[in-house]
Design a protein around this motif. Structure first.
Motif, short mmCIF file in Angstrom:
data_model
loop_
_atom_site.label_atom_id
_atom_site.label_comp_id
_atom_site.label_asym_id
_atom_site.label_seq_id
_atom_site.Cartn_x
_atom_site.Cartn_y
_atom_site.Cartn_z
N PHE A 12 0.84 -1.20 0.00
CA PHE A 12 0.00 0.00 0.00
C PHE A 12 0.88 1.24 0.00
CE2 PHE A 12 -4.03 -1.70 2.32
CZ PHE A 12 -4.45 -2.27 1.14
N TRP A 13 0.47 2.23 -0.73
CA TRP A 13 1.19 3.49 -0.75
C TRP A 13 0.72 4.41 0.38
CZ3 TRP A 13 3.50 6.00 -5.53
CH2 TRP A 13 4.10 5.05 -6.33
N LEU A 14 -0.52 4.28 0.75
CA LEU A 14 -1.09 5.14 1.77
C LEU A 14 -1.78 4.24 2.80
CD1 LEU A 14 -1.70 8.03 2.72
CD2 LEU A 14 -3.78 7.93 1.36
N HIS A 15 -1.26 4.26 4.00
CA HIS A 15 -1.81 3.42 5.06
C HIS A 15 -2.68 4.26 5.99
CE1 HIS A 15 0.33 -0.37 4.46
NE2 HIS A 15 1.36 0.36 4.09
N THR A 16 -3.72 3.64 6.51
CA THR A 16 -4.52 4.25 7.57
C THR A 16 -4.15 3.53 8.86
OG1 THR A 16 -6.33 2.68 7.29
CG2 THR A 16 -6.42 4.70 5.95
N GLU A 17 -4.67 4.02 9.96
CA GLU A 17 -4.38 3.39 11.25
C GLU A 17 -4.86 1.94 11.27
OE1 GLU A 17 -2.59 3.08 14.77
OE2 GLU A 17 -2.56 4.92 13.56
N SER A 18 -6.01 1.69 10.68
CA SER A 18 -6.55 0.32 10.68
C SER A 18 -5.72 -0.62 9.80
CB SER A 18 -8.01 0.31 10.24
OG SER A 18 -8.13 0.77 8.92
N THR A 19 -5.22 -0.14 8.66
CA THR A 19 -4.40 -1.01 7.83
C THR A 19 -3.06 -1.30 8.49
OG1 THR A 19 -3.50 0.83 6.53
CG2 THR A 19 -5.45 -0.29 5.66
N LEU A 20 -2.51 -0.34 9.21
CA LEU A 20 -1.26 -0.56 9.93
C LEU A 20 -1.45 -1.57 11.06
CD1 LEU A 20 0.23 3.04 10.07
CD2 LEU A 20 1.05 1.10 8.73
N GLN A 21 -2.58 -1.47 11.76
CA GLN A 21 -2.87 -2.44 12.83
C GLN A 21 -3.05 -3.83 12.25
OE1 GLN A 21 -6.27 -0.84 14.83
NE2 GLN A 21 -5.07 0.59 16.06
N HIS A 22 -3.76 -3.92 11.13
CA HIS A 22 -3.96 -5.21 10.48
C HIS A 22 -2.62 -5.80 10.00
CE1 HIS A 22 -6.16 -8.38 8.46
NE2 HIS A 22 -5.41 -8.16 7.38
N LEU A 23 -1.77 -4.95 9.44
CA LEU A 23 -0.46 -5.39 8.97
C LEU A 23 0.40 -5.89 10.13
CD1 LEU A 23 1.38 -5.66 6.50
CD2 LEU A 23 2.13 -3.31 6.90
N GLU A 24 0.33 -5.23 11.26
CA GLU A 24 1.09 -5.66 12.44
C GLU A 24 0.61 -7.03 12.92
OE1 GLU A 24 4.01 -5.58 15.26
OE2 GLU A 24 3.70 -4.15 13.63
N GLY A 25 -0.70 -7.22 12.99
CA GLY A 25 -1.23 -8.52 13.39
C GLY A 25 -0.90 -9.61 12.37
N LEU A 26 -0.93 -9.24 11.12
CA LEU A 26 -0.59 -10.16 10.04
C LEU A 26 0.86 -10.58 10.12
CD1 LEU A 26 -2.31 -11.27 7.77
CD2 LEU A 26 -1.51 -9.41 6.33
N LYS A 27 1.71 -9.64 10.45
CA LYS A 27 3.14 -9.93 10.58
C LYS A 27 3.38 -10.96 11.68
CE LYS A 27 5.95 -7.12 12.61
NZ LYS A 27 6.80 -6.02 13.01
N MET A 28 2.68 -10.82 12.78
CA MET A 28 2.83 -11.76 13.89
C MET A 28 2.32 -13.15 13.48
SD MET A 28 4.26 -9.97 16.18
CE MET A 28 4.03 -10.76 17.74
N GLU A 29 1.16 -13.20 12.84
CA GLU A 29 0.61 -14.48 12.42
C GLU A 29 1.49 -15.14 11.36
OE1 GLU A 29 -3.41 -16.42 10.49
OE2 GLU A 29 -3.42 -14.30 11.01
N PHE A 30 2.01 -14.34 10.43
CA PHE A 30 2.88 -14.87 9.39
C PHE A 30 4.15 -15.45 9.99
CE2 PHE A 30 6.05 -14.30 5.95
CZ PHE A 30 5.49 -15.18 5.05
N GLY A 31 4.71 -14.77 10.99
CA GLY A 31 5.89 -15.29 11.67
C GLY A 31 5.63 -16.63 12.33
N LYS A 32 4.47 -16.77 12.96
CA LYS A 32 4.10 -18.04 13.60
C LYS A 32 3.91 -19.14 12.56
CE LYS A 32 2.01 -15.90 17.61
NZ LYS A 32 0.78 -15.58 18.31
N LEU A 33 3.29 -18.79 11.42
CA LEU A 33 3.10 -19.78 10.35
C LEU A 33 4.45 -20.21 9.77
CD1 LEU A 33 0.00 -18.28 8.53
CD2 LEU A 33 0.11 -20.48 9.71
N MET A 34 5.39 -19.27 9.65
CA MET A 34 6.72 -19.61 9.15
C MET A 34 7.44 -20.54 10.13
SD MET A 34 7.35 -18.47 6.14
CE MET A 34 9.11 -18.44 6.02
N GLN A 35 7.28 -20.30 11.42
CA GLN A 35 7.88 -21.18 12.41
C GLN A 35 7.29 -22.58 12.32
OE1 GLN A 35 7.19 -19.07 16.05
NE2 GLN A 35 9.16 -18.00 15.95
N LYS A 36 5.98 -22.66 12.14
CA LYS A 36 5.33 -23.95 12.01
C LYS A 36 5.83 -24.67 10.75
CE LYS A 36 0.79 -26.11 11.65
NZ LYS A 36 -0.64 -25.86 11.49
N PHE A 37 5.96 -23.92 9.66
CA PHE A 37 6.49 -24.48 8.42
C PHE A 37 7.91 -25.00 8.63
CE2 PHE A 37 8.81 -23.85 4.40
CZ PHE A 37 8.07 -24.68 3.58
#
Length: 96
Positions: free
Chosen positions: A16-41
């Motif tokens: 995204f070129w322009l983030h809102t507060e909600s997209t940043l919060q979603h991206l932060e949560g996504l980053k955490m979940e993605f990290g956990k999925l990578m660990q499981k992988f």
């Protein structure tokens, strides 16, 4: 399939070129979940696949170390046996 979907979702939000507060919060949560999925992988595949450096990679690493341009060895670097640790894939998501 979840890992593939989350990777695509993270990539879409990260571009995204322009983030809102909600997209940043979603991206932060996504980053955490993605990290956990990578660990499981990592946990499910690390014992199944044995990986080694290619001769070309060995030569390139040795040249870099001799010239002093190579990075210092740490936990995410190649082990003495020439085997790649899977943790290098997780470095970005676990350090942020």
């Amino acid at each position: 399939m979840t890992l593939l979907y989350r990777t695509a979702e993270w990539h879409a939000f990260a571009k995204f070129w322009l983030h809102t507060e909600s997209t940043l919060q979603h991206l932060e949560g996504l980053k955490m979940e993605f990290g956990k999925l990578m660990q499981k992988f990592r946990d499910t595949t690390q014992s199944t696949f044995v990986t080694f450096e290619l001769p070309k990679e060995v030569g390139a690493r040795e040249r870099c170390q001799k010239s002093g341009k190579g990075k210092k060895a740490d936990a995410g670097q190649l082990s003495a046996s020439g085997k790649y640790p899977f943790t290098r894939l997780l470095v970005y998501f676990l350090k942020k």
